[in-house]
Design a protein around this motif. Sequence first.
Motif, PDB file in Angstrom:
ATOM      1  N   MET A  16     -20.729  13.851 -13.958  1.00  0.00           N
ATOM      2  CA  MET A  16     -20.466  15.292 -13.892  1.00  0.00           C
ATOM      3  C   MET A  16     -21.566  16.018 -13.108  1.00  0.00           C
ATOM      4  O   MET A  16     -21.283  16.986 -12.399  1.00  0.00           O
ATOM      5  CB  MET A  16     -20.301  15.856 -15.293  1.00  0.00           C
ATOM      6  CG  MET A  16     -19.043  15.336 -15.988  1.00  0.00           C
ATOM      7  SD  MET A  16     -18.662  16.162 -17.534  1.00  0.00           S
ATOM      8  CE  MET A  16     -18.251  17.806 -16.955  1.00  0.00           C
ATOM      9  N   ARG A  17     -22.808  15.532 -13.201  1.00  0.00           N
ATOM     10  CA  ARG A  17     -23.869  16.108 -12.369  1.00  0.00           C
ATOM     11  C   ARG A  17     -23.579  15.851 -10.893  1.00  0.00           C
ATOM     12  O   ARG A  17     -23.834  16.704 -10.032  1.00  0.00           O
ATOM     13  CB  ARG A  17     -25.231  15.507 -12.747  1.00  0.00           C
ATOM     14  CG  ARG A  17     -25.799  15.986 -14.063  1.00  0.00           C
ATOM     15  CD  ARG A  17     -27.294  15.720 -14.154  1.00  0.00           C
ATOM     16  NE  ARG A  17     -27.629  14.317 -14.040  1.00  0.00           N
ATOM     17  CZ  ARG A  17     -27.740  13.481 -15.064  1.00  0.00           C
ATOM     18  NH1 ARG A  17     -27.512  13.927 -16.305  1.00  0.00           N
ATOM     19  NH2 ARG A  17     -28.072  12.221 -14.881  1.00  0.00           N
ATOM     20  N   ALA A  18     -23.045  14.671 -10.591  1.00  0.00           N
ATOM     21  CA  ALA A  18     -22.700  14.345  -9.211  1.00  0.00           C
ATOM     22  C   ALA A  18     -21.622  15.287  -8.684  1.00  0.00           C
ATOM     23  O   ALA A  18     -21.690  15.746  -7.535  1.00  0.00           O
ATOM     24  CB  ALA A  18     -22.222  12.893  -9.125  1.00  0.00           C
ATOM     25  N   MET A  19     -20.628  15.584  -9.504  1.00  0.00           N
ATOM     26  CA  MET A  19     -19.560  16.485  -9.072  1.00  0.00           C
ATOM     27  C   MET A  19     -20.101  17.893  -8.857  1.00  0.00           C
ATOM     28  O   MET A  19     -19.669  18.593  -7.936  1.00  0.00           O
ATOM     29  CB  MET A  19     -18.433  16.494 -10.116  1.00  0.00           C
ATOM     30  CG  MET A  19     -17.214  17.306  -9.687  1.00  0.00           C
ATOM     31  SD  MET A  19     -16.410  16.648  -8.192  1.00  0.00           S
ATOM     32  CE  MET A  19     -16.011  18.175  -7.321  1.00  0.00           C
ATOM     33  N   GLU A  20     -21.060  18.298  -9.645  1.00  0.00           N
ATOM     34  CA  GLU A  20     -21.663  19.620  -9.464  1.00  0.00           C
ATOM     35  C   GLU A  20     -22.406  19.680  -8.131  1.00  0.00           C
ATOM     36  O   GLU A  20     -22.336  20.690  -7.416  1.00  0.00           O
ATOM     37  CB  GLU A  20     -22.615  19.930 -10.610  1.00  0.00           C
ATOM     38  CG  GLU A  20     -23.310  21.277 -10.513  1.00  0.00           C
ATOM     39  CD  GLU A  20     -22.353  22.461 -10.432  1.00  0.00           C
ATOM     40  OE1 GLU A  20     -22.709  23.469  -9.778  1.00  0.00           O
ATOM     41  OE2 GLU A  20     -21.238  22.380 -10.999  1.00  0.00           O
ATOM     42  N   PHE A  21     -23.101  18.596  -7.759  1.00  0.00           N
ATOM     43  CA  PHE A  21     -23.767  18.568  -6.458  1.00  0.00           C
ATOM     44  C   PHE A  21     -22.744  18.608  -5.333  1.00  0.00           C
ATOM     45  O   PHE A  21     -22.915  19.321  -4.342  1.00  0.00           O
ATOM     46  CB  PHE A  21     -24.643  17.319  -6.323  1.00  0.00           C
ATOM     47  CG  PHE A  21     -25.235  17.170  -4.948  1.00  0.00           C
ATOM     48  CD1 PHE A  21     -26.320  17.944  -4.558  1.00  0.00           C
ATOM     49  CD2 PHE A  21     -24.690  16.290  -4.013  1.00  0.00           C
ATOM     50  CE1 PHE A  21     -26.854  17.842  -3.275  1.00  0.00           C
ATOM     51  CE2 PHE A  21     -25.212  16.179  -2.730  1.00  0.00           C
ATOM     52  CZ  PHE A  21     -26.303  16.956  -2.367  1.00  0.00           C
ATOM     53  N   TYR A  22     -21.676  17.841  -5.485  1.00  0.00           N
ATOM     54  CA  TYR A  22     -20.616  17.835  -4.473  1.00  0.00           C
ATOM     55  C   TYR A  22     -20.079  19.258  -4.284  1.00  0.00           C
ATOM     56  O   TYR A  22     -19.851  19.703  -3.149  1.00  0.00           O
ATOM     57  CB  TYR A  22     -19.486  16.899  -4.905  1.00  0.00           C
ATOM     58  CG  TYR A  22     -18.434  16.644  -3.839  1.00  0.00           C
ATOM     59  CD1 TYR A  22     -18.456  15.465  -3.102  1.00  0.00           C
ATOM     60  CD2 TYR A  22     -17.419  17.564  -3.576  1.00  0.00           C
ATOM     61  CE1 TYR A  22     -17.497  15.213  -2.126  1.00  0.00           C
ATOM     62  CE2 TYR A  22     -16.465  17.328  -2.607  1.00  0.00           C
ATOM     63  CZ  TYR A  22     -16.504  16.155  -1.879  1.00  0.00           C
ATOM     64  OH  TYR A  22     -15.556  15.925  -0.917  1.00  0.00           O
ATOM     65  N   LYS A  23     -19.887  19.973  -5.364  1.00  0.00           N
ATOM     66  CA  LYS A  23     -19.356  21.338  -5.303  1.00  0.00           C
ATOM     67  C   LYS A  23     -20.297  22.252  -4.527  1.00  0.00           C
ATOM     68  O   LYS A  23     -19.851  23.065  -3.698  1.00  0.00           O
ATOM     69  CB  LYS A  23     -19.147  21.862  -6.721  1.00  0.00           C
ATOM     70  CG  LYS A  23     -18.514  23.233  -6.807  1.00  0.00           C
ATOM     71  CD  LYS A  23     -18.284  23.631  -8.262  1.00  0.00           C
ATOM     72  CE  LYS A  23     -17.627  25.005  -8.357  1.00  0.00           C
ATOM     73  NZ  LYS A  23     -17.384  25.393  -9.785  1.00  0.00           N
ATOM     74  N   ARG A  24     -21.596  22.118  -4.767  1.00  0.00           N
ATOM     75  CA  ARG A  24     -22.577  22.949  -4.050  1.00  0.00           C
ATOM     76  C   ARG A  24     -22.567  22.634  -2.557  1.00  0.00           C
ATOM     77  O   ARG A  24     -22.608  23.552  -1.718  1.00  0.00           O
ATOM     78  CB  ARG A  24     -23.972  22.710  -4.626  1.00  0.00           C
ATOM     79  CG  ARG A  24     -24.187  23.221  -6.036  1.00  0.00           C
ATOM     80  CD  ARG A  24     -25.575  22.846  -6.539  1.00  0.00           C
ATOM     81  NE  ARG A  24     -26.619  23.473  -5.742  1.00  0.00           N
ATOM     82  CZ  ARG A  24     -27.915  23.136  -5.811  1.00  0.00           C
ATOM     83  NH1 ARG A  24     -28.291  22.132  -6.595  1.00  0.00           N
ATOM     84  NH2 ARG A  24     -28.807  23.776  -5.070  1.00  0.00           N
TER      85      ARG A  24
END
Length: 420
Positions: free
Chosen positions: A227-235
């Motif tokens: 989920m942290r990875a997806m948050e980075f992808y979103k940014r």
Amino acid sequence: MKYRPLALLGALLLSTGLVACSSSGDEQGAGGPTVLDVWLMRDSVSEAFQKEFEAGFEKDHPDIDVKIQIQEWEGIGEKVTAALASNDAPDVIEVGNTQVAQYAQSGGLTDFTEKVGDLGGDSWLKGLAEPGAWEGKQYGIPYYAANRVVIYRTDLFQQAGIDATTIKTRDQWLAATGKLDKDGVQGIYLPGQNWFALAGFIWDEGGQLATQENGRWKGGLDSPEAMRAMEFYKRLQALGKGPKDSDEARPLQAEVMAEGRIAQIIATPGGANAIAQSNPGLKGKLGFFPIPGKTADTPGSVLTGGSDLVVPSVAEHQDEAYAFIKALTGDAWQTKLALAMSYVPNRTTLAGAVASDPGAAAMAVGAAEGHATPSTPQWAAVEAKNPIKDYMTAVLTGRDAKAEAAKASRSITTTLRSGS
């Protein structure tokens, strides 16, 4: 360089009439050399390299006559499945690195576990070696690799006062991309469903696409790391205008970058050729750097594409097939192949072989942190359905990330356990 499909669906049953297998009628005559039938894939080798290798190998092995047949990727899964089930299979077959598990599961491949040391397996790229193994045994021998890098506009970076060689961390990457994203320029074109890039970010965080415990698979997108990875992808995705509901092939991101207002894309280096072909004005204005990692001392993780070499268990010429594989995957011919085809060699100790090729050199840096998709025959079915893409779009369009991650993980779990 064309990027290989990371998994192809193989038919469980297929008539053997579809297969042009080894030519037993071409066997050696009295006292003649053994005919070794080999299937290599389209664009795996150039015609010039193929001729050079055949001549060199046959000089070193005068008792072997190599016959290489070039195969097409379209439909190859069914063709290999049928070959393995026949009594007339070729002696050596090139397969996509993530295809090995589905072929090994059938019991149709030769086990090379005891040969790993002899083949220099201690330095193999793990993104090729790991999917080449099945249930603790090594069936696929790493052949060559390819992975994604950042392709960037050197002129736009220069205008923004950014030196790409200094971008070593994700934070530096975000800062540079944000600086580029202005005055009608997109800092990066990142479509919302590039799950290959997301997979790398998940591995960077210490997560997995799926995990196995007590012989049972479970989707891993709902872990804190993923989920942290997806948050980075979103940014990162927000620093451009990439569509949230499609992948890098719809539209082709190389064609989008060729329009002239995109600073970066994540792709294999061959994408630069496609960009320059569509817009000759960008020729000489495209550069490469490895996908940055969380810290400066470790490049970003990447999904390793590429191929392994396998030998059907029914192949008649097992010793000759092994000699062929040992030569083609050894240091000398791996170095020549990398230079001829701009591929990443199959082992970390040969990364310097492509130092003169900027795109391949950037790939080689990332390849050291290469990973493969989960080593299970059912992963192909996950990619066919691909709940990862739906999950990414849901998060990018504002839906609850935790709920969507749990939903996608359940879907992955169900599919992976369907073959149990």
